[in-house]
Design a protein around this motif. Structure first.
Motif: not given
Length: 123
Positions: A109-123
Motif C-alpha cells: 500500500x506504500x507508494x514511495x520507498x527509500x534506499x534503506x539503511x543498514x542496522x547491525x546489532x552485535x551480541x
C-alpha cells in the motif's frame, strides 16, 4: 516524494539507535509513513507506521515496547527510535510513504520507498 534514510550503524545488543527519514516534497504532511526491514534470506517485515497527523501509530509484534515511531511535519522527517536492540533486529531498514495517509502495515500500500539503511546489532 523522495525518501532518504540515515542513522543506521553497528550497535551492541541492548543499545539504541535513532533512524531518520527525510522526505522531499510539499505534501509530506499528507502521507502516512512506515518503517520496514529486511534481513538476509528473510521476507520484508513491517516495523512501524504512523498516520499523516501523527496521532495514530502501529507496531509490529516483534518491536512493540522497544521501538517508537514519530514524525515532524515541519521538518518533513519521520523517525524510528530503537531501544533494547537485539541481534535479531539486524536488517536493512526502509522508510516508505503511503498516500492514503494511513501508515499501513501492508507494504504493497506504500507508494514511495527509500534506499534503506543498514542496522547491525552485535551480541
Amino acid at each position: 516524494v523522495q525518501l532518504v534514510e540515515s542513522g543506521g550503524g553497528l550497535v551492541q545488543a541492548g543499545g539504541s539507535l535513532r533512524l531518520s527519514c527525510a522526505a522531499s516534497g510539499r505534501t509530506f504532511s499528507s502521507y502516512g509513513m512506515g518503517w520496514f526491514r529486511q534481513a538476509p534470506g528473510k521476507e520484508r517485515e513491517f516495523v512501524a507506521g504512523i498516520s499523516w497527523s501523527g496521532r495514530t501509530t502501529y507496531y509490529g509484534d516483534s518491536v512493540k515496547g522497544r521501538f517508537t515511531i514519530s514524525r515532524d511535519n515541519a521538518k518533513n522527517t519521520v523517525y524510528l527510535q530503537m531501544n533494547s536492540l537485539k541481534p535479531e533486529d539486524t536488517a536493512v531498514y526502509y522508510c516508505a510513504a503511503d498516500s492514503s495517509g494511513y501508515g499501513s502495515s501492508v507494504g504493497g500500500r506504500y507508494d514511495y520507498w527509500g534506499q534503506g539503511t543498514q542496522v547491525t546489532v552485535s551480541s
